[in-house]
Design a protein around this motif. Structure first.
Motif, mmCIF file in Angstrom:
data_model
loop_
_atom_site.group_PDB
_atom_site.id
_atom_site.type_symbol
_atom_site.label_atom_id
_atom_site.label_comp_id
_atom_site.label_asym_id
_atom_site.label_seq_id
_atom_site.Cartn_x
_atom_site.Cartn_y
_atom_site.Cartn_z
ATOM 1 N N GLU A 69 9.189 -48.643 20.202
ATOM 2 C CA GLU A 69 8.423 -48.106 19.097
ATOM 3 C C GLU A 69 8.411 -49.186 18.024
ATOM 4 N N ILE A 71 7.789 -50.185 14.158
ATOM 5 C CA ILE A 71 7.740 -49.554 12.844
ATOM 6 C C ILE A 71 7.044 -50.507 11.876
ATOM 7 N N SER A 79 5.711 -55.695 10.535
ATOM 8 C CA SER A 79 6.602 -55.009 11.476
ATOM 9 C C SER A 79 7.965 -55.683 11.495
ATOM 10 N N TYR A 171 12.452 -43.427 7.133
ATOM 11 C CA TYR A 171 11.642 -43.141 8.320
ATOM 12 C C TYR A 171 10.418 -42.287 7.963
ATOM 13 N N LYS A 175 4.834 -46.076 9.330
ATOM 14 C CA LYS A 175 3.869 -45.861 10.399
ATOM 15 C C LYS A 175 4.565 -46.316 11.681
ATOM 16 N N VAL A 176 4.399 -45.529 12.726
ATOM 17 C CA VAL A 176 5.080 -45.841 13.979
ATOM 18 C C VAL A 176 4.035 -46.031 15.068
ATOM 19 N N ASP A 178 3.650 -46.508 19.259
ATOM 20 C CA ASP A 178 4.317 -46.489 20.560
ATOM 21 C C ASP A 178 3.869 -47.679 21.400
#
Ligand SMILES: [Zn+2]
Ligand SMILES: [Zn+2]
Ligand SMILES: [Zn+2]
Length: 319
Positions: A69, A71, A79, A171, A175-176, A178
């Motif tokens: 994942e 972040i 990132s 958290y 924005k996450v 995958d």
């Protein structure tokens, strides 16, 4: 089915079927993030690699598993994020992490540093030496002490820190994205392998007999469109004399005339010297009539072995 006809899909399928790739993993690049170099080489640029994979996933050709994942900083989209483990009381991340040790015999428990004495582990309470892990003493988790406020706790709280804009956040704010690893789906493998198994020996045979072979092969038509054939073969130096071969399979009632029509449409644009349609195990009556009308060499065979044999006779007979 349309997806399978795409050149890039074919190239990727070949890599899976030949065993060159069994699972496609993303590669981490500290500047650009996760990438799929194999896919970039196929599709030609980095920006469309992920959409290509997504298309094959949605189309049921690939399956995926969550690999990681990523972040992203809510302020600057970087990132490059690190995790700070913080004191739950004052939120400082200036904390000391220690292991807790329990002396089994007397039950005394403390942080490891307090047992260190002249290179040995000595119980501060009973002065015994602790020699054997799990017998004399056991590790009982961790214990943290905040250097800022002096309080102790066992579980720190996680906070995120952006290495680029130096922002702090949790958290909740991030924005996450995958990131997946991909495999060829079992059903797609079987389907594609069928074509691969059929085409590979025919290609091999043609190559042995002096043809330049591509499978799948692409020819540009008069209209400017690119057409894919299962096999495109050229004999020696006569580069303009092109033979195209398509395969069509069906399990029971026979191949329908659709495959004849599809091949004819491509021939009309490309004008090959010869066109073959290999129908396994047979062509329906309508298709048979149309193939004759369109001057398509129809080869009806029960399996790939026969197909190779028939093509051999036909192609070699034409010098
Ligand atoms: Zn604190
Ligand atoms: Zn003790
Ligand atoms: Zn940032």
């Amino acid at each position: 089915m349309e997806l399978y006809k795409d050149r890039n899909t074919q190239v990727l399928l070949n890599k899976f079927l030949s065993g060159e790739i069994s699972e496609l993993h993303p590669i981490y690049d500290s500047k650009l993030g996760y990438r799929y170099p194999t896919i970039e080489a196929i599709v030609g640029d980095a920006s469309s690699a992920e959409s290509f994979l997504k298309k094959l996933y949605v189309g049921g050709i690939l399956e995926r598993t969550l690999f990681d994942e990523v972040i992203f900083c809510p302020k600057c989209d970087s990132s490059s994020i690190s995790i700070h483990y913080c004191c739950p009381y004052c939120k400082s991340f200036d904390i000391q992490k220690s292991s807790l040790i329990e002396h089994v015999k007397c039950g005394y428990m403390d942080v490891e540093e307090n047992f260190h004495k002249m290179g040995k582990l000595i119980c501060p309470k009973c002065q015994d030496e602790l020699r054997r892990s799990d017998l004399d003493y056991r590790r009982a988790g961790i214990w943290c002490t905040c250097k800022e406020c002096g309080k102790s706790f066992d579980i720190p709280v996680a906070a995120l820190f952006c290495r680029d804009c130096h922002g702090n956040f949790t958290y909740e704010d991030v924005k996450v994205k995958d990131v997946y690893a991909y495999r060829l789906k079992k059903e797609a493998k079987e389907e594609a392998a069928l074509g691969w198994i059929l085409i590979a020996p025919i290609k091999e045979f043609l190559a042995k007999n002096g043809f330049q072979v591509e499978g799948p092969g692409f020819l540009k038509g008069k209209s400017g469109a690119n057409h894919m054939f299962d096999i495109v073969a050229r004999k020696g130096d006569a580069a303009e004399k092109v033979t195209v071969i398509d395969l069509a399979t069906s399990n029971d009632t026979g191949v329908t005339e659709q495959s004849v029509i599809a091949l004819f449409a491509k021939m009309f644009d490309v004008s090959p010297e010869d066109a073959y349609l290999v129908a396994i195990p047979k062509m329906n009556d309508n298709g048979r009539r149309m193939a004759e009308l369109y001057k398509i060499h129809l080869i009806e065979v029960k399996d790939q072995k026969d197909a190779t044999r028939f093509l051999k006779e036909e192609l070699l007979a034409k010098k």
